[in-house]
Design a protein around this motif. Structure first.
Motif, short mmCIF file in Angstrom:
data_model
loop_
_atom_site.label_atom_id
_atom_site.label_comp_id
_atom_site.label_asym_id
_atom_site.label_seq_id
_atom_site.Cartn_x
_atom_site.Cartn_y
_atom_site.Cartn_z
N ALA A 121 48.95 43.98 46.50
CA ALA A 121 50.24 44.14 47.20
C ALA A 121 50.14 45.27 48.23
CB ALA A 121 51.35 44.43 46.20
N ARG A 122 49.53 46.39 47.86
CA ARG A 122 49.38 47.51 48.81
C ARG A 122 48.50 47.11 49.99
NH1 ARG A 122 49.30 50.56 44.14
NH2 ARG A 122 47.04 50.60 44.01
N ALA A 123 47.49 46.29 49.75
CA ALA A 123 46.58 45.85 50.81
C ALA A 123 47.19 44.77 51.69
CB ALA A 123 45.27 45.35 50.20
N ARG A 124 48.32 44.20 51.25
CA ARG A 124 48.99 43.11 51.99
C ARG A 124 48.04 41.93 52.19
NH1 ARG A 124 53.63 43.65 50.82
NH2 ARG A 124 54.55 42.68 52.62
N ALA A 125 47.22 41.68 51.18
CA ALA A 125 46.23 40.61 51.24
C ALA A 125 46.89 39.25 51.01
CB ALA A 125 45.16 40.84 50.18
N ALA A 126 46.49 38.27 51.79
CA ALA A 126 46.97 36.90 51.58
C ALA A 126 46.22 36.32 50.39
CB ALA A 126 46.72 36.05 52.83
N VAL A 127 46.97 35.75 49.45
CA VAL A 127 46.38 35.22 48.22
C VAL A 127 46.80 33.78 47.98
CG1 VAL A 127 46.23 37.49 47.12
CG2 VAL A 127 48.26 36.07 46.77
N ARG A 128 46.00 33.13 47.15
CA ARG A 128 46.33 31.79 46.66
C ARG A 128 46.41 31.91 45.15
NH1 ARG A 128 41.98 27.87 47.91
NH2 ARG A 128 42.60 28.35 50.01
N LEU A 129 47.53 31.49 44.58
CA LEU A 129 47.74 31.55 43.14
C LEU A 129 47.51 30.16 42.55
CD1 LEU A 129 51.07 33.62 43.03
CD2 LEU A 129 48.72 34.46 43.08
N THR A 130 46.76 30.12 41.47
CA THR A 130 46.47 28.86 40.76
C THR A 130 46.97 29.00 39.34
OG1 THR A 130 44.50 28.56 42.12
CG2 THR A 130 44.61 27.28 40.09
N SER A 131 47.52 27.92 38.80
CA SER A 131 48.04 27.93 37.43
C SER A 131 46.90 27.73 36.42
CB SER A 131 49.08 26.82 37.25
OG SER A 131 48.43 25.57 37.13
N PRO A 132 47.17 27.95 35.13
CA PRO A 132 46.15 27.69 34.11
C PRO A 132 45.75 26.21 33.99
CG PRO A 132 47.81 29.19 33.25
CD PRO A 132 48.32 28.66 34.57
N SER A 133 46.46 25.32 34.66
CA SER A 133 46.06 23.91 34.67
C SER A 133 45.25 23.57 35.92
CB SER A 133 47.29 23.01 34.60
OG SER A 133 48.04 23.11 35.80
#
Length: 186
Positions: A121-133
């Motif tokens: 969050a501090r780095a303002r990095a773009a992320v992709r979130l994946t679920s446990p499935s």
């Protein structure tokens, strides 16, 4: 003399018995030591090595292991993108885990998952979130991190997080995260 040969033979037999007893004792000590180690300890011993992570949804990722926190690991994939993986998302780890390192006793060494996410969050990095499935949850920038959840400002990965680019916000519990990856590299 025959007695000399007999004594030499007896000494050799005793030496062999001592050697076997020592090997057995060492093997037992090793088993005892390994029985006290957790997966995180084994993974900590593999920092700097490339491991193949078999994820619970059937996918695998080759990752150079960089950090091990409290319930998670972090690493870099060949393409250069980073990722954070909760240990609960691992089905298996393929690689050299022959050594181990216990976590240091100091509290700063036990970095919780929330702290790693706060760094993103501090780095303002773009992320992709994946679920446990294995399903895609969201793509964007981590705005805030709570004790057991995070807020993501959703925006296209090729656009910076600006008010005009944000297409909505999503609050995601940590339990719904199978993988947090660099949106640009993974």
């Amino acid at each position: 003399m025959r007695w000399d040969g007999l004594f030499d033979d007896l000494e050799a037999q005793w030496a062999e018995l001592d050697r076997r007893a020592l090997q057995t004792e060492a093997a037992e000590l090793t088993r005892g030591e390994w029985s006290r180690l957790g997966l995180a300890d084994r993974l900590r011993g593999g920092i700097g090595r490339t491991m193949r992570l078999h994820l619970i949804w059937g996918e695998h990722r080759d990752v150079r292991l960089e950090s091990v926190g409290e319930g998670w690991i972090g690493g870099v994939v060949e393409a250069g993108g980073g990722l954070l993986v909760p240990l609960a998302s691992l089905m298996a780890v393929e690689g050299d885990l022959g050594s181990a390192a216990e976590a240091p006793d100091r509290p700063s060494a036990r970095v919780p998952f929330a702290a790693a996410l706060r760094r993103l969050a501090r780095a303002r990095a773009a992320v992709r979130l994946t679920s446990p499935s294995g399903a895609a949850v969201a793509e964007g920038t981590v705005d805030r991190v709570g004790a057991d959840h995070l807020d993501v400002a959703r925006h296209p990965r090729d656009e910076a997080r600006r008010r005009s680019a944000v297409r909505g916000r999503l609050t995601v519990p940590f339990s719904a995260l199978g993988l947090v990856a660099d949106a640009g590299g993974v």
